[in-house]
Design an enzyme around this catalytic site. Structure first.
Site, short mmCIF file in Angstrom:
data_model
loop_
_atom_site.label_atom_id
_atom_site.label_comp_id
_atom_site.label_asym_id
_atom_site.label_seq_id
_atom_site.Cartn_x
_atom_site.Cartn_y
_atom_site.Cartn_z
N PRO A 91 -38.07 -10.09 81.46
CG PRO A 91 -39.31 -8.17 81.92
CD PRO A 91 -39.31 -9.41 81.07
N GLY A 123 -45.76 -12.60 79.47
CA GLY A 123 -44.56 -12.86 78.67
C GLY A 123 -43.62 -11.68 78.71
CG ASP A 124 -44.31 -7.88 76.72
OD1 ASP A 124 -43.34 -8.26 76.05
OD2 ASP A 124 -45.30 -7.32 76.22
CG LEU A 125 -45.03 -7.79 83.04
CD1 LEU A 125 -46.31 -7.81 83.86
CD2 LEU A 125 -44.23 -6.53 83.34
#
Length: 413
Positions: free
Chosen positions: A188, A183-185
């Protein structure tokens, strides 16, 4: 102007980086690698970006779990802050907010990953920045988009809500968190795509605008590439461990010394598998003669294949399969994968540098994009907290050295 090998795609673009942790900093890392001047704005009151305090750390004695010297720096931060400049500003102080807006007047892009509404409450949201710079691209990365959500947008929370935890693992087993913070990658990556599209629009005379990316939306959008709703309606399994219910032979198979990945669902690739295992006649077997039959009888087909792989080493199995035209690979441990000479040679994984100690022996991400006539790379180490504060304020505002020292004494910078 004709591009040269030393030209970077975003050379001359200025990005104000209000991000912290991972999702936002990875977006601005990519923009920095593409040549933008990225000015990282950090809060002096809390010690800057939260990832500066992520264990493990690296210093003169190599990687360690705790800091033992002031030179020790978080490996997370060393990877995420390369090619960036660091300025400290207390944005809760009206003077800090005013300095930020002064910097924003000449910026091309602002990137933030606060919780929805936080930037507006601080007086540095899109409307505030647009009031001083109508052409600005203001990129917001949040858990649930500009409308906000009820949960905290941590990666594991986003994974839970996206459904991906029930795509991995065996049927009826507990949900499985994806090993990488996907999700964090993913968010972006979409944020950078949106930012670049908006920059192009400005360059052809269009308006500045806000780019709004949701971590949950980015991950769920990719989840929907597989038609899980259709699987459910036609009675196909939606959770099958290392297999995919519409492909066979396909999966992870045990070898004598580990595991082998095989992906051979087409007739041609399947013929290669049958040749490799010494059973070419299986191509005429009614159970396996066509793709639909192989999917219906996948359990039987996979048992036959695993009996063969179990009797061989990973290397031996892969060599035989690939020599017969069947796509196969050893399943590698992460530490082995990042040592791959191919990805190292292309700069897709690189050695991290400490700002004062030099090479660390620790790997981090490069820019996994190669251009034929441009450069994209991360060739400068992460900055120390506030390392460029005075330089940036002297160059980009009307402040003097004495003004900056007064602001520093007051905790504004």
């Amino acid at each position: 102007m004709k591009a040269t090998e030393n030209t970077r795609p975003l050379e001359g673009k200025v990005v104000l980086d209000l991000t912290t942790a991972l999702a936002g900093p990875y977006a601005t890392l990519l923009l920095a690698g593409l040549g933008a001047t990225v000015i990282k704005v950090e809060n002096p009151a809390v010690g800057g970006d939260s990832s500066r305090n992520n264990a493990p750390y690296v210093g003169a004695d190599g990687p360690q779990l705790t800091r033992s010297d002031e030179d020790d720096m978080s490996i997370s931060f060393l990877g995420r802050a390369r090619n960036k400049q660091s300025i400290t500003l207390n944005l809760k102080d009206p003077r800090g907010r005013a300095l930020f807006l002064e910097l924003a007047r000449d910026a091309d892009v602002v990137v933030e990953n606060y919780a929805a509404g936080t930037a507006d409450r601080l007086g540095i949201g899109y409307d505030d920045v647009r009031a001083v710079n109508a052409d600005v691209i203001y990129t917001s990365i949040s858990g649930f988009g500009a409308q906000g959500g009820t949960a905290k947008a941590m990666d594991s929370i986003v994974q839970a809500l996206s459904g991906v935890m029930f795509t991995a693992g065996e049927p009826d087993s507990a949900p499985v968190r994806f090993g990488l913070p996907v999700g964090d990658l993913l968010a972006p990556l979409f944020a950078v795509i949106g930012t670049l599209a908006a920059v192009l629009e400005v360059e052809r005379g269009g308006p500045g605008q806000q780019v709004d990316v949701s971590m949950l939306g980015a991950l769920t959008s990719l989840l929907s590439i597989e038609p899980f709703d259709a699987y459910e309606q036609v009675g196909m399994a939606t959770r099958t461990g290392n297999e995919v219910p519409r492909l066979a032979p396909f999966g992870i198979f045990r070898a004598r010394d580990g595991w082998v990945s095989v992906s051979a669902p087409t007739d041609r690739f399947t013929a290669g598998v049958f040749a490799a295992i010494g059973r070419p006649e299986l191509g005429e077997d009614p159970r396996f003669a066509d793709r639909d039959g192989r999917v219906r009888n996948a359990d039987q087909l996979h048992r036959i294949l695993e009996e063969w792989t179990c009797a061989r080493s990973r290397r031996e199995a892969v060599d035989v399969l690939t020599s017969c035209g069947a796509p196969a690979a050893e399943v590698r441990e992460p530490a082995d994968a990042i040592r791959d000479p191919g990805v190292r040679g292309r700069g897709e994984v690189v050695e991290l540098m400490h700002p004062s100690l030099g090479p660390t022996g620790v790997a981090g991400p490069g820019v996994p994009i190669s251009f034929s006539a441009m450069d994209a790379s991360l060739d400068r180490p992460a900055p120390r907290l506030g390392e460029h504060t005075e330089q940036i304020l002297l160059e980009r505002t009307g402040l003097t050295t004495e003004d900056i020292e007064k602001l520093r004494a007051d905790g504004v910078v």
